[in-house]
Design an enzyme around this catalytic site. Sequence first.
Site, PDB file in Angstrom:
ATOM      1  CB  SER A 112      -0.893  -0.008   1.245  1.00 18.20           C
ATOM      2  OG  SER A 112      -1.654   1.161   1.303  1.00 18.20           O
ATOM      3  N   GLY A 113       0.600   2.164  -0.926  1.00 20.61           N
ATOM      4  CA  GLY A 113       1.385   3.387  -1.028  1.00 20.61           C
ATOM      5  C   GLY A 113       2.548   3.301  -1.991  1.00 20.61           C
ATOM      6  CB  THR A 117      -4.171   3.253  -7.368  1.00 20.03           C
ATOM      7  OG1 THR A 117      -4.546   2.250  -6.415  1.00 20.03           O
ATOM      8  CG2 THR A 117      -5.419   3.872  -7.964  1.00 20.03           C
ATOM      9  CG  ASN A 162      -1.717   5.069  -0.270  1.00 20.48           C
ATOM     10  OD1 ASN A 162      -1.779   6.271  -0.524  1.00 20.48           O
ATOM     11  ND2 ASN A 162      -1.959   4.146  -1.166  1.00 20.48           N
ATOM     12  CB  SER A 165      -4.656   2.452   1.087  1.00 20.68           C
ATOM     13  OG  SER A 165      -4.403   1.071   1.037  1.00 20.68           O
ATOM     14  CB  SER A 166      -6.604  -0.152  -3.725  1.00 17.93           C
ATOM     15  OG  SER A 166      -6.405   0.836  -4.687  1.00 17.93           O
ATOM     16  N   GLY A 389      -0.277  -5.986  -2.379  1.00 17.72           N
ATOM     17  CA  GLY A 389       0.973  -6.727  -2.312  1.00 17.72           C
ATOM     18  C   GLY A 389       1.019  -7.530  -1.018  1.00 17.72           C
ATOM     19  CD  GLU A 391      -1.932  -5.536   3.351  1.00 19.39           C
ATOM     20  OE1 GLU A 391      -2.292  -4.564   2.673  1.00 19.39           O
ATOM     21  OE2 GLU A 391      -2.594  -6.006   4.300  1.00 19.39           O
TER      22      GLU A 391
END
Length: 996
Positions: A112-113, A117, A162, A165-166, A389, A391
């Site tokens: 994330s970050g 995206t 982020n 973040s998605s 990704g 985690e």
Amino acid sequence: MQGQLDMEGALTARDRVGIQDFVLLDETTEAAFLTNLKKRFSKDLIYTYVGTLIVSVNPYKELDIYNKKQMDTYMGVNFFELPPHIYALADNAYHTMLTEFNNHFILISGESGAGKTEASKKILQYYAVSCPSTTLLNTVRDKMLMSNPVLEAFGNAKTLKNDNSSRFGKYMDIQFNSEGDAVGGHILNYLLEKSRVVHQNHGERNFHIFYQLVEGGADDLLRQLGLERDVQHYNYLTQGECAIVSSINDRNDWKTVKNALQVINFDEINTNHLFGIVASVLHLGNIQFDSDSKGHALLNNNTELHWVSDLLGVDAQSLQEGLTFRKIEARKDQVLTPFTIDHAIYARDALAKAIYGQTFTWLVNRINESMENKDPSRKTVIGLLDIYGFEVFYVNSFEQFCINYCNEKLQQLFIQLTLKAEQDEYEAENIEWEPVQFFNNKIICDLVEEKHRGIISILDEECLRPGDATDLTFLERLEDKMGNHPHFVTHKLADKMTRKTLERGDFRLLHYAGEVTYCVVGFLDKNNDLLYRNIKDVATHFKSSLLKLTEILMAKEAWYIRCLKSNESKQPGQFDEALIRHQVKYLGLMEHLRVRRAGFAYRRKFDVFLKRYKPLCPATWPHWRGEPADGVEVLVQHLGYLPHEYKMGRTKIFIRHPRTLYATEDAYEKCKHELATRLQAKYKGYRAKGEFKKQKEAATKIETCWRGVQARKEKEKRAWAVKVIKKFIKGYMTRGQAKTTDNSEYLAFVRQSYLNRLKEKLPKTVLDKTTWLTPPVVLQETSEILRKLHYRLMVRKYVRGITPQKKAQLQLKATASSIFKGQKDSYPQSVAQPFVDTRISKCHIYSCSLTVLCSVFLQYSVPVIKYDRNGFKPRPRQLILTQTAAYVIEEAKIKQRVLYTSLKGISVSNLTDDIIVFHITCEDPKQKGDLVMQCNHLFEFLTKLSVIAKKQNVIQVVKGSIKIEIQAGKESAVDFTTGQEPMVYKAKNGHLMVVS
């Protein structure tokens, strides 16, 4: 971005900016990998290849590498012809799809970050610009692009890592027809983080759409939905204690989402229903429970319940019953069992999560309907997979377990597809395949997903088991089933050292990317769904979806983008080596590099290789007439390649070690400069000879022509000069006559000459009346007009520059001039002295009563010497002028008031003295007579008095003596004369004598 160098050309700058393809690293160690990445990052080169995989490092700043010019540069260019860029990958996937008419997908992964995206957006924008354009196609592209802000609003949230973040996985197929036009799209979504709806960690927010609605929604809309414009009012929005974030503009984002919904064909009714459901979740979160005497849950406020009921269109009583009672069916009977408060809250949150999850699925389906292409003809697709990704957090729960399982499956697919692509290329080129040693993570995938024995199957069984199943009983079942598995360990199964790092409720999996410890708390609840007793296999559903996705991807050609975070604080220019190393490991980049480097590091088509390096061999330079393969063979033999260093395929040369390519490229760079020098010298010699011959011939021709031209010009010039001189002499001789053809040019010359001289010598001030240039006879009238115009202009400029204060001063001076000019001898010396508003400051006026009087009516004040009527003794006094009278003041007393109406005259002498006589009307014998004073500011005082009292006409300048009336019927006089020294005294005749 560095200059537009191809892959080989960039090798010469490898020490400064690193190598564009990790496959060409001399050493394939982690340290060499990170050093190369850091070099490139320091030069803002954020993209690097591993073969056809792109590694992208988030710079956390805007780079000017995504404009239309960059897009045009990469369109239709071979993958390795230009520096690494996401556009190169997008373009090559597109053109390979068109050429081979097959399907492709681009897998975008990272923490994330890391920029997943954004990478997905860049690819969509590239296709929107680079693909053919029609009105229909533009509509499809708009919908694909505008689906992003909608899905981000409903599926993204601020996390600690982020701001956008998605919180779901997204796979989008872009459909193309045979001409390469984008004609449709389809989205699949995975693993929406529904738990975020009801709970956020500290420093995190709920999904963006909630805040956008509350902050940006119109007042009427919020009124219809029962919402207040205050995010702090809603329990589901404040648990992270950061509802308002300076870097997020919810109002602007709301406008973007509203616009995007229109583009993807959401009408007003559906849009309002959608926001109604979002609002219902906020109201649901505000429903609170109390307990009765038996500990059963009761609703303490029906307002929020009724809003939920209205917005969802369900019966309020049924909703209340569902939130406070459990329904148990026994044959044909239904039994309602009351909830405790904890159970009621759990049911409320489960309902909120279910509503939001179903709404998100419905939203994705509506977007798909909007982008659907109903043309039955065959289409090819490029898929974009943007998914979490790997985690690893301080505490890892059910969500991380699902995400990491997903990444484990994708890594398995990644290695399989990479190996398959390598094997296919080797077979196509008739190169013997050499087996590659790599870690096969099938053992970990089986540990999670194996039927009846895997973690997911055991989790589902425990959810279905009658009795009191808990997270800890699930952990015990895992220990029983897989106690001897090499990739699974718990506190109970661990050795003494490992046990110190595990809590009793933890289990640890050894993933391909490293160890991850999971806390089992919440696993059963999150796998369950209390709303539907028959659905207890969330993880199984995710496994099925993932297997289906794997099948979709296996049927397509793969392209990869691995996104890395440069640092945790999102600061530009910071390269956190430990964080990058961690991500490189979890993304399996070293594993991928080893697979790509297992055989031959470099491969190129014969014609491309020969075209670049042919200058290195005399036999191939400047032209090779035979087959490219033969030319390459001759070239590498000349360069001294050893047999084990290269292989000749059917269409490509394969080079095993990067150092072999480095040596070749360095030799080419050196040769290139030598060749350039030789070519330059020969070309310059050829050009110089040709130029010299041309110049010699040209010089001869020019010389001949030039001489003729000069002779003709000289003749014409002399004839013209004779003509002009004749005309000038005739004009001079007839200059006094009327204008004729003979003197017109001379007169024009005279006029021009005079005007030019006049322009340089114009008077600079209004008072300069003497320096106007004397005109010739012919211009006397014109000169006079110009003189008047010029003086008028200077006067106007002077007048416009006068301030109100200066204007008032000039008016007073004009008044003084009209009275005294030519009358009184001392007047000329006073002209340059400015008049002031008053000569005595108010602080020097003694009496309080006088101060009040003066502050209201004071017009002017001045110190004077008053001469007594009897004896003419001098007395210092102050004279104050008001609107109606003049006051003679001695310290705190008003000694005499002279009304302007009783002032019949004012007399001064024509000499240089300062004596003033006020002639005052005396009707009463007791009334004081004329006033004799001496004032150093005579002209200022009398001018002010004449203006204030309107007595200009009563001021007289007298020669000799002035008669004065001491009192009614008694007269005397003031005599004036000149002498050596000025003095004032009483003469023997009883008069006041003033000597100037």
